[in-house]
Design a protein around this motif. Structure first.
Motif, short mmCIF file in Angstrom:
data_model
loop_
_atom_site.label_atom_id
_atom_site.label_comp_id
_atom_site.label_asym_id
_atom_site.label_seq_id
_atom_site.Cartn_x
_atom_site.Cartn_y
_atom_site.Cartn_z
N ALA A 18 0.86 -1.19 0.00
CA ALA A 18 0.00 0.00 0.00
C ALA A 18 0.89 1.23 0.00
CB ALA A 18 -0.89 0.00 1.24
N PRO A 19 0.41 2.32 -0.61
CA PRO A 19 1.18 3.56 -0.57
C PRO A 19 1.31 4.04 0.88
CG PRO A 19 -0.72 3.76 -2.04
CD PRO A 19 -0.88 2.47 -1.29
N THR A 20 2.42 4.67 1.19
CA THR A 20 2.59 5.17 2.55
C THR A 20 3.00 6.64 2.50
OG1 THR A 20 3.66 4.71 4.66
CG2 THR A 20 4.98 4.28 2.70
N TRP A 21 3.29 7.25 3.65
CA TRP A 21 3.61 8.68 3.69
C TRP A 21 4.97 8.94 3.02
CZ3 TRP A 21 1.36 5.91 7.55
CH2 TRP A 21 0.12 6.36 8.03
N ILE A 404 -4.58 7.11 6.31
CA ILE A 404 -3.82 6.31 5.34
C ILE A 404 -3.65 7.05 4.02
CG2 ILE A 404 -4.42 4.06 6.33
CD1 ILE A 404 -6.48 3.82 3.92
N ARG A 405 -2.64 6.63 3.27
CA ARG A 405 -2.39 7.18 1.94
C ARG A 405 -2.88 6.22 0.85
NH1 ARG A 405 0.51 11.95 1.29
NH2 ARG A 405 0.56 12.98 3.31
N GLY A 406 -3.41 5.07 1.25
CA GLY A 406 -3.93 4.15 0.25
C GLY A 406 -4.40 2.87 0.91
N ALA A 410 -4.79 -2.33 -3.50
CA ALA A 410 -5.96 -1.84 -4.23
C ALA A 410 -5.60 -0.63 -5.09
CB ALA A 410 -7.07 -1.50 -3.24
N PRO A 411 -4.65 -0.78 -6.01
CA PRO A 411 -4.19 0.39 -6.76
C PRO A 411 -5.29 1.12 -7.52
CG PRO A 411 -3.20 -1.65 -7.62
CD PRO A 411 -3.89 -2.00 -6.34
#
Ligand code: OOB
Length: 551
Positions: A18-21, A404-406, A410-411
């Motif tokens: 998952a995308p993060t900060w 969260i950033r994503g 789940a793009p």
């Protein structure tokens, strides 16, 4: 999962799933003191050392001290590690409000294995999906709960999914493994501790899509939300928090919830049922000081408060949130229950707003609060992502140290649910008052909020479309005095199909093995759906013409 098992020195890399900060943002949150490098197992060990004999968890007549909770979690972690459960593994946890919930989640936190928080109401469709999508290695259940035997469901799911190796049962295990068989001496626990920036667990999104999305939360970000919540809700080591809602939901878990109160060194009391007949005697006996409930329950409690024989005077703060709490109902709380109302507008994705305990009474009853953190960034925008004039309604976008950033793996959803610069599109329509408080005015996402329980119409529509006689279906919300919203399924039958009764549709959904709250409350058969200008189904029109049929 050999490729996700990191060695002792490499932090598990959440950005892989998952995308993060961005690193500079993370550095800013650390410098501000929001992220302090703590982990769940780390602070529990610390509290157990500082005040071992203080009670941490009360479940009926069982009382676990901090030392006992810590020892149990450590020994369970050792046993789980011996069975091959390791950092980064996913474990679906579906437990009701029992003390073992905390033993299990702190054991998993210690290992860096990720609890996936299912709700007790979930059934085969949801559980199969969680286990399959997360490639869970284990599933933790009660033997029976609320008249339902979870062991048979576990057998089915385990037989269907080779990745699911273990089923652990609180109570009589049947053909599975009793949780009590798992623990080993703490000395055998050699697994490395997770890093504060690692994922701690996967929470479920309320959802507006066909399948629920999973919300990856880190130790750093979630612990910050606990600390911030504790400060705003007046939680101290003297607090006694009653877990009324299902323990795994983000609200009773962290706003300030059981984890906030344990972080503060207070006591968590488990309530097996939310009704006043069950909860009020526990409030009296355990001298509960704070709890959190959803609006429909708040109506029932305020109704029962004035005539109850039970002494509720220990209760200082009642948090109400999860769905819009009407002003008229909000006004009744303090007089009926003799406590301070605190409205909470939060989301498992992060952002949580609270009215402040010292806000003036009008603000408390007319707003849903303001963000925990000065670093919670709020934008209120129009359909083109342009800021609306101050005080007007718009879409709420947010970004901050615990949002969260994503979503996890789940793009495509992420491209829709987050802006390019990392703001989460909450799907809520809000306005901001001059004091910075938010008022929830509506919802743009296709989600139904049934008294705090979230339903994604698409998920139910997909199921009903599987009925052989159904040509098309549209699920909408209709207003309900008690729940706020109920569900109505508009159904078009196939040409030539025999007429059906509403019950047949409801039964069909129920038999698919879904949480009971997702079964449509009402079903109406129609021959066509109203359409928008470009030929899509107009749910807005369907909502406004809903007649409340009696079924
Ligand atoms: C809480 O979390 P979720 O993830 O089940 O649901 C979030 C959504 C929000 O986006 C909003 O649509 C709705 O639930 N909501 C409210 C509300 N609180 C939540 N809508 C109106 N007024 C409110 N007070 O529901 C949740 C998580 C943490 C704390 C409290 C609630």
């Amino acid at each position: 999962m050999p490729d996700t098992a990191p060695d002792a020195l490499t932090p598990a890399r959440p950005e892989r799933d998952a995308p993060t900060w961005p690193e500079e943002t993370a550095a800013r949150y650390r410098a501000a003191g929001h992220w302090r490098g703590e982990t769940f197992a780390g602070w529990l060990a610390e509290r157990a050392g500082a005040h071992p004999a203080r009670t941490a968890v009360t479940d009926g007549d069982r009382h676990w001290t901090y030392a006992e909770l810590h020892t149990r979690a450590t020994e369970l972690a050792a046993g789980l590690a011996a069975r091959g459960i390791t950092r980064g593994d996913r474990v679906v946890v579906q437990l009701p409000n029992v003390a073992e919930f905390f033993e299990v989640v702190f054991a998993l936190f210690r290992l860096g294995a990720l609890p996936v928080f299912a709700l007790p109401a979930h059934r085969e469709t949801e559980i199969h999906y969680f286990c399959e999508f997360t490639e869970a290695v284990a599933y933790v259940i009660p033997d029976r709960h609320a008249g339902y035997d979870h062991r048979a469901l576990a057998t089915k799911v385990r037989d269907a999914l080779p990745t699911l190796r273990e089923v652990f049962v609180v109570g009589d295990p049947g053909e599975h493994t009793a949780l009590t068989e798992v623990p080993l001496p703490a000395a055998e626990l050699t697994a490395p501790e997770p890093a504060p920036s690692d994922l701690a667990f996967l929470q479920l999104s309320g959802g507006s899509t066909g399948v629920p999305k999973l919300i990856p939360r880190t130790h750093d970000d979630y612990i910050y939300s606990l600390r911030g919540s504790n400060e705003l809700c007046g939680v101290t080591a003297d607090s006694v928090y009653l877990v009324v809602l299902p323990a795994a939901h983000n609200f009773p878990l962290s706003s300030p919830g059981s984890l906030g109160v344990l972080y503060a060194g207070g006591r968590v009391v488990l309530c097996p049922q939310p009704d006043p007949e069950t909860a009020f005697p526990i409030i009296e006996r355990e001298k509960v000081t704070i709890t959190g409930i959803v609006p429909p329950l708040a109506l029932v409690w305020t109704e029962a408060g004035p005539t109850t024989p039970h002494d509720l005077s220990s209760l200082d703060v009642l948090l109400v949130g999860g769905a819009k709490f009407s002003e008229s109902a909000a006004r009744r709380v303090a007089p009926a229950l003799g406590c301070t109302l605190q409205q909470v507008f939060g989301m498992a994705e992060g952002l949580v707003n609270y009215t402040r305990l010292d806000d003036d009474p009008e603000t408390i009853v007319t707003t849903q609060g303001r963000p925990i953190s000065a670093d919670d960034e709020i934008r209120i925008v129009d359909d083109n992502d342009e800021d609306v004039p101050e005080g007007e309604n718009g879409h709420l976008l947010t970004r901050g140290p615990y949002t969260i950033r994503g979503y996890w793996r789940a793009p495509e959803h992420n491209a829709r649910s987050f802006t390019a610069d990392g703001f989460y599109r909450t799907g809520d329509i809000v306005r901001r008052t001059p004091t910075g408080h938010l008022v929830v005015e509506g919802r743009a996402k296709d989600q139904i909020n049934r008294g705090g329980e979230k339903i994604a119409p698409e998920e139910i529509e997909n199921i009903i479309l599987g009925h052989p006689a159904v040509h098309d279906v549209s699920l909408v919300a209709v207003p309900d005095e008690y729940l706020g919203e109920r569900t109505l399924a508009y159904v078009i039958l196939r040409a030539g199909a025999e007429p059906l009764k509403s019950m047949a549709i409801k039964k069909f959904v129920r038999e698919k093995g879904l949480a009971a709250y997702k079964v449509p409350d009402l079903v109406e058969f129609v021959t066509a759906f109203p359409q928008t200008g470009i030929g899509k189904i107009s749910k807005k029109d369907q909502r406004s013409i809903a007649t409340t049929p009696q079924n």
